[in-house]
Write a protein that holds these residues in place. Structure first.
Motif, PDB file in Angstrom:
ATOM      1  N   VAL A 164       0.846  -1.191   0.000  1.00 48.40           N
ATOM      2  CA  VAL A 164       0.000   0.000   0.000  1.00 48.40           C
ATOM      3  C   VAL A 164       0.884   1.245   0.000  1.00 48.40           C
ATOM      4  CG1 VAL A 164      -1.725   1.330   1.277  1.00 48.40           C
ATOM      5  CG2 VAL A 164      -1.941  -1.154   1.116  1.00 48.40           C
ATOM      6  N   GLU A 165       1.900   1.238   0.839  1.00 43.91           N
ATOM      7  CA  GLU A 165       2.829   2.366   0.909  1.00 43.91           C
ATOM      8  C   GLU A 165       3.530   2.580  -0.431  1.00 43.91           C
ATOM      9  OE1 GLU A 165       6.659   2.982   3.543  1.00 43.91           O
ATOM     10  OE2 GLU A 165       4.840   2.965   4.775  1.00 43.91           O
ATOM     11  N   ASN A 166       3.902   1.487  -1.098  1.00 48.59           N
ATOM     12  CA  ASN A 166       4.557   1.600  -2.406  1.00 48.59           C
ATOM     13  C   ASN A 166       3.647   2.240  -3.442  1.00 48.59           C
ATOM     14  OD1 ASN A 166       7.004   0.555  -1.575  1.00 48.59           O
ATOM     15  ND2 ASN A 166       6.508  -1.530  -2.198  1.00 48.59           N
ATOM     16  N   ILE A 167       2.358   1.976  -3.371  1.00 46.72           N
ATOM     17  CA  ILE A 167       1.401   2.616  -4.281  1.00 46.72           C
ATOM     18  C   ILE A 167       1.305   4.100  -3.956  1.00 46.72           C
ATOM     19  CG2 ILE A 167      -1.039   2.772  -4.927  1.00 46.72           C
ATOM     20  CD1 ILE A 167      -1.156  -0.318  -4.501  1.00 46.72           C
ATOM     21  N   TYR A 168       1.179   4.425  -2.689  1.00 49.67           N
ATOM     22  CA  TYR A 168       1.020   5.821  -2.270  1.00 49.67           C
ATOM     23  C   TYR A 168       2.251   6.670  -2.566  1.00 49.67           C
ATOM     24  CZ  TYR A 168      -3.456   5.952   0.171  1.00 49.67           C
ATOM     25  OH  TYR A 168      -4.781   5.982   0.461  1.00 49.67           O
ATOM     26  N   TYR A 169       3.439   6.110  -2.376  1.00 52.83           N
ATOM     27  CA  TYR A 169       4.660   6.912  -2.471  1.00 52.83           C
ATOM     28  C   TYR A 169       5.449   6.710  -3.750  1.00 52.83           C
ATOM     29  CZ  TYR A 169       3.557   7.973   2.322  1.00 52.83           C
ATOM     30  OH  TYR A 169       2.902   8.394   3.444  1.00 52.83           O
ATOM     31  N   ASN A 170       4.929   5.900  -4.668  1.00 52.03           N
ATOM     32  CA  ASN A 170       5.603   5.676  -5.946  1.00 52.03           C
ATOM     33  C   ASN A 170       5.411   6.914  -6.822  1.00 52.03           C
ATOM     34  OD1 ASN A 170       6.271   4.938  -8.601  1.00 52.03           O
ATOM     35  ND2 ASN A 170       5.692   2.812  -8.241  1.00 52.03           N
ATOM     36  N   ASP A 171       6.487   7.603  -7.175  1.00 56.59           N
ATOM     37  CA  ASP A 171       6.407   8.822  -7.986  1.00 56.59           C
ATOM     38  C   ASP A 171       5.880   8.557  -9.390  1.00 56.59           C
ATOM     39  OD1 ASP A 171       7.233  10.481  -5.954  1.00 56.59           O
ATOM     40  OD2 ASP A 171       9.344  10.419  -6.542  1.00 56.59           O
ATOM     41  N   ASN A 172       5.885   7.306  -9.832  1.00 56.13           N
ATOM     42  CA  ASN A 172       5.388   6.968 -11.163  1.00 56.13           C
ATOM     43  C   ASN A 172       3.879   6.725 -11.176  1.00 56.13           C
ATOM     44  OD1 ASN A 172       7.955   7.081 -12.412  1.00 56.13           O
ATOM     45  ND2 ASN A 172       8.425   5.085 -11.529  1.00 56.13           N
ATOM     46  N   ILE A 173       3.260   6.669 -10.017  1.00 56.46           N
ATOM     47  CA  ILE A 173       1.809   6.481  -9.925  1.00 56.46           C
ATOM     48  C   ILE A 173       1.192   7.819  -9.556  1.00 56.46           C
ATOM     49  CG2 ILE A 173      -0.061   5.312  -8.704  1.00 56.46           C
ATOM     50  CD1 ILE A 173       1.841   2.934  -8.300  1.00 56.46           C
ATOM     51  N   ASN A 174       0.505   8.425 -10.520  1.00 56.26           N
ATOM     52  CA  ASN A 174      -0.082   9.743 -10.318  1.00 56.26           C
ATOM     53  C   ASN A 174      -1.571   9.699 -10.029  1.00 56.26           C
ATOM     54  OD1 ASN A 174       2.396  11.024 -10.884  1.00 56.26           O
ATOM     55  ND2 ASN A 174       2.019  10.719 -13.057  1.00 56.26           N
ATOM     56  N   GLU A 175      -2.203   8.572 -10.345  1.00 53.22           N
ATOM     57  CA  GLU A 175      -3.645   8.446 -10.155  1.00 53.22           C
ATOM     58  C   GLU A 175      -3.959   7.031  -9.695  1.00 53.22           C
ATOM     59  OE1 GLU A 175      -6.867  10.282 -12.841  1.00 53.22           O
ATOM     60  OE2 GLU A 175      -6.747   8.198 -13.508  1.00 53.22           O
ATOM     61  N   ILE A 176      -4.901   6.921  -8.783  1.00 50.82           N
ATOM     62  CA  ILE A 176      -5.357   5.610  -8.340  1.00 50.82           C
ATOM     63  C   ILE A 176      -6.873   5.577  -8.379  1.00 50.82           C
ATOM     64  CG2 ILE A 176      -3.384   4.978  -6.893  1.00 50.82           C
ATOM     65  CD1 ILE A 176      -4.977   5.949  -4.450  1.00 50.82           C
ATOM     66  N   GLU A 177      -7.390   4.380  -8.601  1.00 42.70           N
ATOM     67  CA  GLU A 177      -8.828   4.166  -8.501  1.00 42.70           C
ATOM     68  C   GLU A 177      -9.070   3.513  -7.140  1.00 42.70           C
ATOM     69  OE1 GLU A 177     -11.486   2.753 -11.885  1.00 42.70           O
ATOM     70  OE2 GLU A 177     -11.294   0.982 -10.597  1.00 42.70           O
ATOM     71  N   VAL A 178      -9.950   4.101  -6.379  1.00 41.13           N
ATOM     72  CA  VAL A 178     -10.199   3.646  -5.017  1.00 41.13           C
ATOM     73  C   VAL A 178     -11.679   3.333  -4.843  1.00 41.13           C
ATOM     74  CG1 VAL A 178     -10.115   4.322  -2.574  1.00 41.13           C
ATOM     75  CG2 VAL A 178      -8.340   5.103  -4.137  1.00 41.13           C
ATOM     76  N   VAL A 179     -11.945   2.232  -4.177  1.00 43.81           N
ATOM     77  CA  VAL A 179     -13.297   1.957  -3.697  1.00 43.81           C
ATOM     78  C   VAL A 179     -13.217   2.069  -2.184  1.00 43.81           C
ATOM     79  CG1 VAL A 179     -15.159   0.262  -3.473  1.00 43.81           C
ATOM     80  CG2 VAL A 179     -13.890   0.458  -5.635  1.00 43.81           C
ATOM     81  N   TYR A 180     -14.065   2.928  -1.631  1.00 50.71           N
ATOM     82  CA  TYR A 180     -14.113   3.066  -0.188  1.00 50.71           C
ATOM     83  C   TYR A 180     -15.550   2.948   0.284  1.00 50.71           C
ATOM     84  CZ  TYR A 180     -15.505   8.018  -0.693  1.00 50.71           C
ATOM     85  OH  TYR A 180     -16.157   9.177  -1.001  1.00 50.71           O
ATOM     86  N   LYS A 181     -15.688   2.605   1.557  1.00 50.65           N
ATOM     87  CA  LYS A 181     -17.005   2.349   2.125  1.00 50.65           C
ATOM     88  C   LYS A 181     -17.208   3.229   3.348  1.00 50.65           C
ATOM     89  CE  LYS A 181     -17.537  -1.735   4.006  1.00 50.65           C
ATOM     90  NZ  LYS A 181     -17.839  -3.153   4.273  1.00 50.65           N
ATOM     91  N   ASN A 182     -18.402   3.796   3.434  1.00 54.07           N
ATOM     92  CA  ASN A 182     -18.799   4.517   4.638  1.00 54.07           C
ATOM     93  C   ASN A 182     -20.276   4.239   4.898  1.00 54.07           C
ATOM     94  OD1 ASN A 182     -20.195   6.230   2.861  1.00 54.07           O
ATOM     95  ND2 ASN A 182     -18.628   7.814   2.940  1.00 54.07           N
ATOM     96  N   LYS A 183     -20.878   4.949   5.830  1.00 54.65           N
ATOM     97  CA  LYS A 183     -22.260   4.649   6.209  1.00 54.65           C
ATOM     98  C   LYS A 183     -23.253   4.852   5.075  1.00 54.65           C
ATOM     99  CE  LYS A 183     -22.126   9.040   8.540  1.00 54.65           C
ATOM    100  NZ  LYS A 183     -21.804   9.594   9.799  1.00 54.65           N
ATOM    101  N   GLY A 237     -22.600   3.857   1.948  1.00 55.21           N
ATOM    102  CA  GLY A 237     -22.392   2.805   0.961  1.00 55.21           C
ATOM    103  C   GLY A 237     -20.995   2.783   0.376  1.00 55.21           C
ATOM    104  N   LEU A 238     -20.893   2.118  -0.786  1.00 55.36           N
ATOM    105  CA  LEU A 238     -19.622   2.008  -1.497  1.00 55.36           C
ATOM    106  C   LEU A 238     -19.483   3.163  -2.482  1.00 55.36           C
ATOM    107  CD1 LEU A 238     -19.423  -1.799  -2.399  1.00 55.36           C
ATOM    108  CD2 LEU A 238     -18.021  -0.567  -0.745  1.00 55.36           C
ATOM    109  N   HIS A 239     -18.262   3.649  -2.630  1.00 51.26           N
ATOM    110  CA  HIS A 239     -17.967   4.751  -3.540  1.00 51.26           C
ATOM    111  C   HIS A 239     -16.732   4.392  -4.358  1.00 51.26           C
ATOM    112  CE1 HIS A 239     -20.671   7.231  -1.086  1.00 51.26           C
ATOM    113  NE2 HIS A 239     -20.103   6.605  -0.065  1.00 51.26           N
ATOM    114  N   LYS A 240     -16.834   4.487  -5.684  1.00 53.72           N
ATOM    115  CA  LYS A 240     -15.697   4.223  -6.567  1.00 53.72           C
ATOM    116  C   LYS A 240     -15.272   5.561  -7.159  1.00 53.72           C
ATOM    117  CE  LYS A 240     -14.319   1.289 -10.420  1.00 53.72           C
ATOM    118  NZ  LYS A 240     -14.792   0.253 -11.364  1.00 53.72           N
TER     119      LYS A 240
END
Length: 110
Positions: A68-87, A89-92
């Motif tokens: 996870v840290e490698n994804i967050y701090y990799n200078d070659n990764i400028n955009e990520i697709e995230v699915v997160y959940k809260n009360k 529902g799910l959000h992409k």
């Protein structure tokens, strides 16, 4: 915890980030424990306590903290697709790395 700029700090360089701080909770879920106000994470609506479900299509629970840290701090990764959940529902969403400090902080080192 919401992180906001503090005018009296001097940084050697700007901070290039998605703007979130994540950690494992007592149940082993990866949750947002803080975010930088005005960051990409803030703009997409992430809130403290939201659970990360996937990053770039990979189940977060199958990734080690180092992966996870490698994804967050990799200078070659400028955009990520995230699915997160809260009360509500799910959000992409897509999150883009940004410079967290204002241009004034960056130029003046103020």
């Amino acid at each position: 915890m919401t992180l906001t700029p503090y005018d009296k700090l001097n940084f050697a360089s700007n901070i290039y980030s998605f703007g979130t701080i994540v950690n494992k909770d007592k149940d082993g879920k990866t949750v947002v424990v803080g975010f930088w106000e005005g960051s990409s994470a803030d703009k997409i609506g992430v809130e403290i306590g939201d659970e990360l479900v996937t990053i770039n299509g990979k189940n977060i629970n199958e990734l080690s903290p180092i992966e996870v840290e490698n994804i967050y701090y990799n200078d070659n990764i400028n955009e990520i697709e995230v699915v997160y959940k809260n009360k509500s529902g799910l959000h992409k969403v897509k999150a883009t790395k940004e410079m967290l400090l204002s241009i004034v902080h960056s130029i003046l080192g103020a």
